[in-house]
Design a protein around this motif. Sequence first.
Motif, PDB file in Angstrom:
ATOM      1  N   MET A  48       0.800  -1.359   0.031  1.00 13.05           N
ATOM      2  CA  MET A  48      -0.075  -0.021   0.090  1.00 13.05           C
ATOM      3  C   MET A  48       0.806   1.356   0.167  1.00 13.05           C
ATOM      4  O   MET A  48       0.267   2.226   0.123  1.00 13.05           O
ATOM      5  CB  MET A  48      -0.947  -0.034   1.243  1.00 13.05           C
ATOM      6  CG  MET A  48      -1.931  -1.108   0.968  1.00 13.05           C
ATOM      7  SD  MET A  48      -3.070  -1.339   2.638  1.00 13.05           S
ATOM      8  CE  MET A  48      -3.521  -3.186   2.321  1.00 13.05           C
ATOM      9  N   ARG A  70       0.108   5.009   1.750  1.00  9.84           N
ATOM     10  CA  ARG A  70      -1.069   5.339   2.099  1.00  9.84           C
ATOM     11  C   ARG A  70      -1.690   4.162   2.897  1.00  9.84           C
ATOM     12  O   ARG A  70      -3.089   4.071   2.894  1.00  9.84           O
ATOM     13  CB  ARG A  70      -1.973   5.402   0.734  1.00  9.84           C
ATOM     14  CG  ARG A  70      -1.314   6.689   0.290  1.00  9.84           C
ATOM     15  CD  ARG A  70      -1.945   7.216  -1.287  1.00  9.84           C
ATOM     16  NE  ARG A  70      -1.554   8.374  -1.894  1.00  9.84           N
ATOM     17  CZ  ARG A  70      -0.274   8.220  -2.554  1.00  9.84           C
ATOM     18  NH1 ARG A  70       0.540   7.355  -2.528  1.00  9.84           N
ATOM     19  NH2 ARG A  70      -0.045   9.576  -3.083  1.00  9.84           N
ATOM     20  N   SER A  88      -4.802   5.026   5.149  1.00  6.37           N
ATOM     21  CA  SER A  88      -6.128   4.932   4.534  1.00  6.37           C
ATOM     22  C   SER A  88      -6.509   3.816   3.563  1.00  6.37           C
ATOM     23  O   SER A  88      -7.688   3.169   3.705  1.00  6.37           O
ATOM     24  CB  SER A  88      -6.151   6.239   3.795  1.00  6.37           C
ATOM     25  OG  SER A  88      -5.171   6.184   2.574  1.00  6.37           O
ATOM     26  N   LEU A  89      -5.428   3.141   2.757  1.00  3.80           N
ATOM     27  CA  LEU A  89      -5.823   2.053   2.009  1.00  3.80           C
ATOM     28  C   LEU A  89      -6.214   0.596   2.896  1.00  3.80           C
ATOM     29  O   LEU A  89      -6.721  -0.310   2.161  1.00  3.80           O
ATOM     30  CB  LEU A  89      -4.779   1.916   1.014  1.00  3.80           C
ATOM     31  CG  LEU A  89      -4.542   2.961   0.017  1.00  3.80           C
ATOM     32  CD1 LEU A  89      -3.199   2.741  -0.852  1.00  3.80           C
ATOM     33  CD2 LEU A  89      -5.819   3.084  -0.970  1.00  3.80           C
ATOM     34  N   CYS A  97      -8.933  -1.647   1.331  1.00  2.00           N
ATOM     35  CA  CYS A  97      -8.606  -3.062   0.876  1.00  2.00           C
ATOM     36  C   CYS A  97      -9.164  -4.201   1.684  1.00  2.00           C
ATOM     37  O   CYS A  97      -9.523  -5.272   1.161  1.00  2.00           O
ATOM     38  CB  CYS A  97      -7.214  -3.207   0.879  1.00  2.00           C
ATOM     39  SG  CYS A  97      -6.153  -2.118  -0.355  1.00  2.00           S
TER      40      CYS A  97
END
Length: 360
Positions: A320, A323, A326-327, A331
Motif C-alpha cells: 500500500m 498510504r 487509509s488504504l 482493501c
Amino acid sequence: MHPEATHHHHAPRHPLLWGVALCVAVLAGCATSAPQPQAAEAIEVAPPAATAEANRTPVPTPPEQPVPELEDPASPAKDLLRDTLAYADRALDASATTLAAAGLPPDAVGCWHSPAGWIKPAQLVQALLAQPGIHFVPHTPVAQLVPEPDGWQAQDSHGQLLARADMVVVAAACASGKVFGSALGHPLPLHPIRGQMSWGLRAADGSDDTCFPPFPVNGDGTLVPAVPTSNGLAWYAGATFERSCADPVPDAATQARNHQANFTRLQTLLPGTAQHLAGVFANPAALHSWSQVRCASHDRLPLVGPVAHVYPGLWLSTAMGSRGISLAVLCGELLAARLHGEPLPLELRLAQALGVERLA
C-alpha cells in the motif's frame, strides 16, 4: 453491512489473519510521529514553478474540473484521477489570510483542504483490533505457511505449529513476501522504500509560535507543526523516498543526508519556517529522526485478493505504499466483499486492477 446479514444461507468462516502483529508494530511505531487530531484542515502548496506560471497567466478556477483524457481510456488510472479531482473540488484556493498564516506570500498557489483531518495511527489500530471476531496474538512471528488438505498451518522458524485455519490472509507489508513466498515457492514482487522524517521539539514557552503555521502543509514535502509528545509539542518534516532500502534504520551518513534532503524540501515548501529551523538542522544534538519502510508493488498499486485456485484459502492484502493508513481499511473491505460475494466497495475495473491475479 455485515456479510452474515445479507447471506443467511452462508456461514462465513473466520480466516486466520496473520501479519496483524507486524502491521500493529509498524503503525504503533508511527504514533510518536503521526499527526494528531487537533485540527481538521490542511493546506497544500504548489512548487515555485507553478506559482510563477500562475502569476504570468491568471486563470479563474472553474466550478468543475474536467477529467484529462489518458492514452488508455480503459486505464484504472483514469478512474483514480477522477476520484482525485472529485476530492479536489472540495478544496478551495487558499486565501491570503491562510497563506499568511503559513508564512507564504499572497501570490503563492495553494489549496485549502477543509475536509482534511489528522489521526493517531496507534489508536486506529487498537480500534480495529477491538472489532468482534478478532483474536490478537502478539509476539508470534510466523516464518512459513504450510498447506494441508483442509487449510493451512502457520509455523514458526523451528517448524512448530502456531495456528491452523482453512483461510489465511497475509497482511504484513514487506514481510508478506517471505511468508507468502514460503507457500508459493517463489517470492512476491514487493519493493521496499524507506522513508525518514526529521523532527524536533518546539519551544516550551511558545516563543516560536509565529515561526510555524497553525496547520499541516503539504507540497514538495510535508510539515506537521504541532505533534503532542511526552516531552512537549514537536514538529515533523519529510519525508525521503529511498528505493530498495529494506533496513528501517539508516546508517549515520545516510541519516545525515536524509536530514539535508528534508531541509531542502522544507526550504522550498516553507522558506520562513526553514530559516527558523536552520540552526536545528545544523545541530545533530537537537535534531531527531524517525524512519520506517514502505511496501510497494511493481506497479505501485496494492495487492488484494486470493492467490490462484491451486492455492485455495490463501489471500493477500499488502503493498500500500505511502498510504497504508487509509488504504488498509478500504482493501480490507474489498477483500471481505470478494470473499463473501458482496457488492464491491470499488468499481469493478479498479477492483481488478488491485487483484493479486494480475501477477499471473
